[in-house]
Design a protein around this motif. Structure first.
Motif, PDB file in Angstrom:
ATOM      1  N   ASN A  69     -39.616  29.025  -9.219  1.00  0.00           N
ATOM      2  CA  ASN A  69     -38.767  30.182 -10.253  1.00  0.00           C
ATOM      3  C   ASN A  69     -39.526  30.292 -11.391  1.00  0.00           C
ATOM      4  OD1 ASN A  69     -37.149  31.308 -11.281  1.00  0.00           O
ATOM      5  ND2 ASN A  69     -35.466  31.457  -9.517  1.00  0.00           N
ATOM      6  N   LEU A  92     -36.875  30.012 -14.113  1.00  0.00           N
ATOM      7  CA  LEU A  92     -36.064  29.240 -14.936  1.00  0.00           C
ATOM      8  C   LEU A  92     -36.834  28.167 -15.062  1.00  0.00           C
ATOM      9  CD1 LEU A  92     -34.216  27.821 -11.695  1.00  0.00           C
ATOM     10  CD2 LEU A  92     -33.809  28.652 -14.052  1.00  0.00           C
ATOM     11  N   GLU A  93     -38.201  27.769 -14.524  1.00  0.00           N
ATOM     12  CA  GLU A  93     -39.413  26.746 -14.665  1.00  0.00           C
ATOM     13  C   GLU A  93     -40.071  27.353 -17.090  1.00  0.00           C
ATOM     14  OE1 GLU A  93     -42.466  25.917 -12.408  1.00  0.00           O
ATOM     15  OE2 GLU A  93     -40.950  26.102 -10.910  1.00  0.00           O
ATOM     16  N   TRP A 121     -36.966  26.323 -19.202  1.00  0.00           N
ATOM     17  CA  TRP A 121     -36.926  25.185 -19.381  1.00  0.00           C
ATOM     18  C   TRP A 121     -38.430  24.189 -20.452  1.00  0.00           C
ATOM     19  CZ3 TRP A 121     -34.924  24.897 -14.172  1.00  0.00           C
ATOM     20  CH2 TRP A 121     -35.970  24.644 -12.939  1.00  0.00           C
ATOM     21  N   THR A 122     -39.245  25.668 -19.786  1.00  0.00           N
ATOM     22  CA  THR A 122     -40.561  24.445 -21.063  1.00  0.00           C
ATOM     23  C   THR A 122     -39.757  25.349 -22.823  1.00  0.00           C
ATOM     24  OG1 THR A 122     -41.819  25.042 -18.707  1.00  0.00           O
ATOM     25  CG2 THR A 122     -42.942  24.921 -21.229  1.00  0.00           C
ATOM     26  N   PHE A 158     -39.130  21.139  -5.866  1.00  0.00           N
ATOM     27  CA  PHE A 158     -39.189  22.271  -6.594  1.00  0.00           C
ATOM     28  C   PHE A 158     -40.091  21.605  -7.694  1.00  0.00           C
ATOM     29  CE2 PHE A 158     -37.844  25.260  -9.709  1.00  0.00           C
ATOM     30  CZ  PHE A 158     -37.031  26.103  -9.050  1.00  0.00           C
ATOM     31  N   SER A 173     -46.315  23.081 -11.074  1.00  0.00           N
ATOM     32  CA  SER A 173     -46.232  22.996 -12.987  1.00  0.00           C
ATOM     33  C   SER A 173     -45.227  21.021 -12.789  1.00  0.00           C
ATOM     34  CB  SER A 173     -44.388  23.115 -12.653  1.00  0.00           C
ATOM     35  OG  SER A 173     -43.698  22.651 -12.549  1.00  0.00           O
ATOM     36  N   VAL A 226     -41.475  17.794 -23.271  1.00  0.00           N
ATOM     37  CA  VAL A 226     -41.359  18.730 -23.262  1.00  0.00           C
ATOM     38  C   VAL A 226     -42.362  18.669 -21.540  1.00  0.00           C
ATOM     39  CG1 VAL A 226     -42.778  21.050 -23.106  1.00  0.00           C
ATOM     40  CG2 VAL A 226     -41.712  20.406 -25.006  1.00  0.00           C
ATOM     41  N   GLY A 270     -39.019  17.115 -19.364  1.00  0.00           N
ATOM     42  CA  GLY A 270     -37.893  17.606 -18.984  1.00  0.00           C
ATOM     43  C   GLY A 270     -38.197  18.787 -18.136  1.00  0.00           C
ATOM     44  N   ILE A 271     -39.723  19.230 -18.506  1.00  0.00           N
ATOM     45  CA  ILE A 271     -39.885  20.027 -16.988  1.00  0.00           C
ATOM     46  C   ILE A 271     -39.837  19.381 -15.155  1.00  0.00           C
ATOM     47  CG2 ILE A 271     -42.184  21.025 -15.601  1.00  0.00           C
ATOM     48  CD1 ILE A 271     -43.163  21.781 -18.194  1.00  0.00           C
ATOM     49  N   PHE A 290     -35.720  18.716 -14.880  1.00  0.00           N
ATOM     50  CA  PHE A 290     -35.058  19.971 -13.697  1.00  0.00           C
ATOM     51  C   PHE A 290     -35.904  19.819 -12.562  1.00  0.00           C
ATOM     52  CE2 PHE A 290     -33.833  20.701 -18.707  1.00  0.00           C
ATOM     53  CZ  PHE A 290     -32.725  20.759 -18.167  1.00  0.00           C
ATOM     54  N   ASN A 291     -36.815  19.824 -12.643  1.00  0.00           N
ATOM     55  CA  ASN A 291     -37.510  20.386 -11.172  1.00  0.00           C
ATOM     56  C   ASN A 291     -37.310  19.389  -9.919  1.00  0.00           C
ATOM     57  OD1 ASN A 291     -39.437  22.023 -10.949  1.00  0.00           O
ATOM     58  ND2 ASN A 291     -40.823  20.724 -12.188  1.00  0.00           N
TER      59      ASN A 291
END
Ligand SMILES: [Cu+2]
Lengths: 340, 619
Positions: free
Chosen positions: A88, A91-92, A95-96, B277, B281, B323, B326-327, B330-331
């Motif tokens: 998404n 969202l991505e 949170w970056t 997810f 990234s 950063v 954190g990605i 959350f993923n």
């Protein structure tokens, strides 16, 4: 009680949380959490700021975490395949970007304080102290005051002190948690750091870099005196350095004789003597022997009889002294006072 | 190529293990070596915590304590977790990319034997006059001058040099394997995350380990040949060692943690029945973390005196790593979101990893603030931080990976009930041990102290910390029991016990020596899942059944390593013996083995289709 602890882990973790609250922030004048000077205060500010932000982030992660684990655990009889989500973008990106912003909030005061703490003050603005670390003791020299001492650092309260630190052997680190963070003492190089004690008092210093067997015992004390008391101390130390008391009475005189024979090669009193061991000009006024044991007759005698037992691996040899020699030396060493 | 008629060599028992070049067996060898050193490092840890259980305890002497902390750190990092990571990489990566072996099977064996014998050399120091006692970071001049350190430090230098060579070789092998050996259709952006992280880790090894090699050579010259690289009296500079060590040492942290990230990604995805997810990234974040990992080494040196410009630059670069990290967090959470989450032991460890590692990451950001770090540095706060990252992050990840892939490696599932006991005892014990250490550090307890004085309010935290060790030890013992129970169990795991997604689950457990009878055709991310969704039973082959070329086993990797092992003692004792003859002989022997390897052409052997089918019927 203890055996039940070992059985009941859950209870124990609760006890642990309680215990940490009870012990609070550690011992005053030792703990970095109870700052006693501007350097430690600024550092505590950064510690609180960053931990507050981080705890905030952690709570958000934990809320999502708990929700997901409870809401989406597979239920009995549940079949089928959940929707396969690729990602998404919104969202991505969210949170970056948000962590970036949080980092900026942290980075700005970090830079400001880092540069402030790196300032160097000259001898008009601050008392200058040269610190030399040795395995496993500390030497303090006041070049402008003509004073040299060891193990107990004396500084004026409410005034900046500029330290020039180096080492005579291996890397150590000079750390007085209540006054501020540490700096390495590098052999062959000199580092600078300034600190200040707001109030008169006794603070605890430590060596923070592994430096050999007795690294753990390489403690020292910091006496912060009122400015006038400090000047007085410095004057008397200088006088005692230039003209150390040449006489002693009774058993102390005997002790002095032994000292002149066996110890003077390593220990100086005033300006006379070697530099391999701590300067003992004002040893009678030190609170600790070798930075760790109370400076009373019993502990000093223990030290003199077998220094290796007290501080393994230190460079003072066992001189195989007889009991009467030891008591004479104790008498003499305790008579070495400059301010009375 | 039908002119090679040689047959599969018949070897068994010890001889088979000493000569194997099969990546699956080498993977098991790595696990055995890693497990052995994990026990050693664990016992050392228990002795450390025993000594610190109350003030001025006298269980171990000051000098011995320094040996224990040095060997605990060195053993755990170089000899326990690195081999377990290599074990999993060996066991799984070729299967995940649809390869029949690694690119250089011979070199793979050589890498293992070097690492194992280097580690053994280092540990023999306990019986030969004392282990190294200068910390795993071995700062000069403590480490560089015989006046300040014993022969133990020579064991450190030579042992790590040999083991490090093995790691470097292994890393190069995996780089080439992943670049060259992927099955048709397995593009880079279809590679499972564990393969991706192994790839980036191998790249980091390639660039980081040479720095360690150079540093150790300097140290060896100073110690053994009387050079002055780190001798300030002769114009040497001790800060150089810190730079070299951390230029290696910081990437090493990412070399360790990235594979754990990869494992968590696979496990979380499998047990929530969802694709990962934000796959791209995740890949990007992995590469970015690897890259930034080289830019931040000086954050270990904020108190060295580099000045405010260097300190703040390195500090901010370090914060940036938060950063991409954190990605990832959350993923993972969003992968779990909306899934059907199964709490198998593997997934418990993966899920337990998330909060634990987040705490370690948080304290990492706090440590990146130089002025605050002046307080944290070399205190128990740092000890707490890196154990949260390495144990709470990496070791949890490795346990997740072991429970997850155990059936693929051994054909048997680990017991789930024991697994849960393992998880909970280890998890609670871990937090009890390390959480209080944050506060101990802030309250003024330096790290690496063999004791502390009473009356400094450090008693309670240390007592709790020492008690917590019981939980971690118990968990490890339960795991050991679990391995035995699994080995004894009669129940076969089957190809795909977890209803998983990636290629390794398409083949039998354990995999046959040639892995894939026919190289598979990969048609999407999560290759096996793609086929499952398309209603296929297994992978579509990319080639007809044919004769499979296999590499021959060889004893030479072991012998080459043995030569260097002997040479190591030759260097360590050169001063005492007054001669380099043993060192020279050892190296000459290794060179001779290399010559043999180059002159003697071994074309390997072939497994013919009828043999494959025969085996297929049996399975
Ligand atoms: Cu020290």
């Amino acid at each position: 009680m203890k055996s039940r602890w070992q059985l009941n882990w859950r209870l124990l973790s609760m006890v642990m949380a309680l215990a940490l609250v009870l012990t609070g922030c550690g011992r005053e004048n030792l703990s970095a959490l109870v700052p006693k000077g501007p350097v430690a205060e600024q550092q505590l500010f950064l510690m609180v700021l960053t931990s507050a932000i981080m705890i905030g982030v952690f709570l958000i992660v934990m809320i999502i975490f708990a929700y997901v684990l409870i809401r989406y655990r597979q239920r009995p009889g549940q079949t089928g395949i959940p929707k396969q989500v690729e990602g998404n973008h919104k969202l991505e990106i969210l949170w970056t970007v948000i962590p970036f912003l949080l980092l900026i909030v942290m980075a700005v005061p970090t830079v400001a304080i880092a540069f402030d703490l790196a300032k160097e003050y000259n001898n008009k603005e601050a008392v200058q102290v040269n610190v030399t670390a040795h395995q496993f003791w500390w030497e303090f020299e006041y070049p402008d005051l003509g004073v040299r001492t060891a193990q107990e650092l004396v500084i004026p309260a409410g005034k900046k002190v500029q330290f020039h630190v180096t080492s005579a052997d291996v890397i150590h680190a000079f750390w007085i948690p209540a006054l501020g963070g540490k700096i390495d003492t590098n052999p062959g190089l000199t580092n600078k750091i300034w600190l200040e004690a707001k109030e008169p008092g006794t603070y605890y210093g430590k060596c923070a870099e592994l430096c050999g067997a007795s690294h753990a015992l390489m403690d020292f004390k910091v006496q912060a005196l009122e400015a006038s008391a400090f000047d007085d101390w410095a004057k008397k130390m200088k006088a005692a350095t230039e003209a150390p008391a040449a006489t002693a009475t009774g058993t102390a005189a005997q002790g002095r004789e032994i000292f002149q024979k066996s110890c003077i090669g390593c220990h100086a009193i005033g300006s006379e003597g070697g530099k391999l061991g701590p300067n003992l000009t004002n040893f009678g006024e030190r609170k600790l022997v070798a930075g760790i044991k109370p400076n009373d007759a019993q502990h000093l005698a223990e030290w003199l009889k077998n220094p290796q037992e007290v501080k393994p691996g230190n460079t003072m040899p066992n001189l195989n002294l007889q009991d009467d020699q030891v008591s004479a030396l104790v008498e003499y060493l305790h008579s070495l006072k400059v301010t009375q | 190529m039908s002119d090679h008629t040689s047959h599969a060599p018949n070897r068994s028992g010890l001889w088979d293990w000493l000569t194997t070049v099969d990546h699956k067996k080498i993977g098991i060898l790595y696990l055995i070596a890693g497990g052995f050193f994990f026990i050693l490092g664990g016992v050392e840890a228990m002795l450390i915590r025993l000594q610190l259980i109350y003030p001025e305890a006298k269980f171990v002497a000051a000098g011995t304590f320094n040996e224990l902390i040095t060997m605990h750190g060195t053993t755990m990092i170089f000899l326990a977790v690195m081999p377990v990571i290599f074990g999993l990489m060996n066991a799984i990566v070729p299967l995940q990319i649809g390869a029949r072996d690694v690119a250089f099977p011979f070199v793979n064996a050589l890498g293992f034997w070097l690492a194992a014998l280097g580690g053994l050399l280092l540990n023999t120091s306990w019986f030969l006059g004392g282990a190294p006692d200068v910390g795993w970071t071995a700062y000069a001049t403590l480490s560089s001058n015989h006046k300040f350190s014993t022969l133990g430090t020579d064991f450190y230098v030579l042992g790590l040099q040999i083991a490090g060579l093995g790691t470097l070789i292994g890393g190069i092998n995996f780089l080439v394997t992943i670049i060259n050996m992927r099955a048709p259709g397995m593009t880079f952006m279809r590679m499972p995350l564990f393969t991706w992280s192994s790839f980036v880790t191998s790249a980091l090894i390639l660039f980081a380990f040479p720095a360690l090699t150079v540093g150790l050579v300097f140290l060896m010259f100073d110690r053994i040949f009387g050079a002055n690289f780190f001798n300030p009296d002769a114009g040497g500079n001790i800060v150089i060692w810190e730079h070299i060590f951390w230029i290696f040492g910081h990437p090493e942290v990412y070399i360790l943690i990235l594979p754990a990230f990869g494992i968590i990604s696979e496990v979380v995805s499998t047990f929530s029945k969802k694709r990962l997810f934000g796959y791209s990234s995740m890949v990007f974040a992995t590469i970015l973390i690897g890259f930034l990992g080289f830019m931040v080494w000086a954050h270990h040196m904020f108190t060295t005196g580099l000045g405010p410009i260097a300190n703040t630059l390195f500090g901010i670069a370090t914060m940036l790593i938060a950063v991409p990290t954190g990605i990832k967090i959350f993923n993972w959470l969003l992968t779990l979101w909306g899934g059907h989450i199964r709490f198998t032991t593997a997934n418990l460890f993966a899920v337990g990893f998330i909060p634990t590692f987040t705490i370690g990451g948080m304290t990492g950001v706090m440590l990146a603030v130089p002025p605050a770090d002046y307080q944290y540095h070399d205190s128990y706060f740092v000890v707490a931080h890196f154990h949260y990252v390495i144990v709470g992050g990496l070791v949890f990840g490795l346990f997740a990976g072991l429970y997850y892939w155990w059936p693929k490696m051994f054909g048997k599932l680990l017991n789930e009930t024991l697994g849960k006991w393992h998880f909970w005892t280890f998890f609670i014990g871990f937090h009890l041990t390390f959480f209080p250490q944050h506060f101990l550090g802030l309250m003024g307890m330096p790290r690496r102290v063999f004791t502390y004085l009473p009356g400094q309010n450090l008693e309670m935290g240390n007592l709790i910390s020492s008690i917590g060790v019981i939980g971690m030890a118990l968990g490890s013992i339960i795991f050991a029991i679990n391995m035995v129970v699994a080995a004894k169990s009669k129940k076969a795991a089957g190809n795909d016990p977890w209803d998983a997604r990636t290629l390794e689950w398409a083949i039998p457990s354990p995999a046959p020596e040639y892995n894939f009878a026919q190289t598979p055709l990969v048609r999407g991310l999560d290759a096996l899942w793609t086929e499952k969704m398309a209603g296929n039973k297994g992978m579509t082959p990319a080639e007809p059944l044919g004769s499979i070329h296999m590499p021959s086993p060889s004893f030479l990797p072991f012998l080459m390593s043995l030569g260097l092992f002997v040479a190591g003692y030759g260097f360590i004792y050169a001063g005492q013996w007054g001669t380099y003859i043993v060192a020279i002989a050892g190296i000459a022997f290794t060179l001779l083995c290399m010559l043999l390897r180059s002159l003697y052409d071994d074309h390997g052997y072939h497994i013919e289709p009828d043999e494959i089918e025969e085996k297929g019927v049996k399975a």
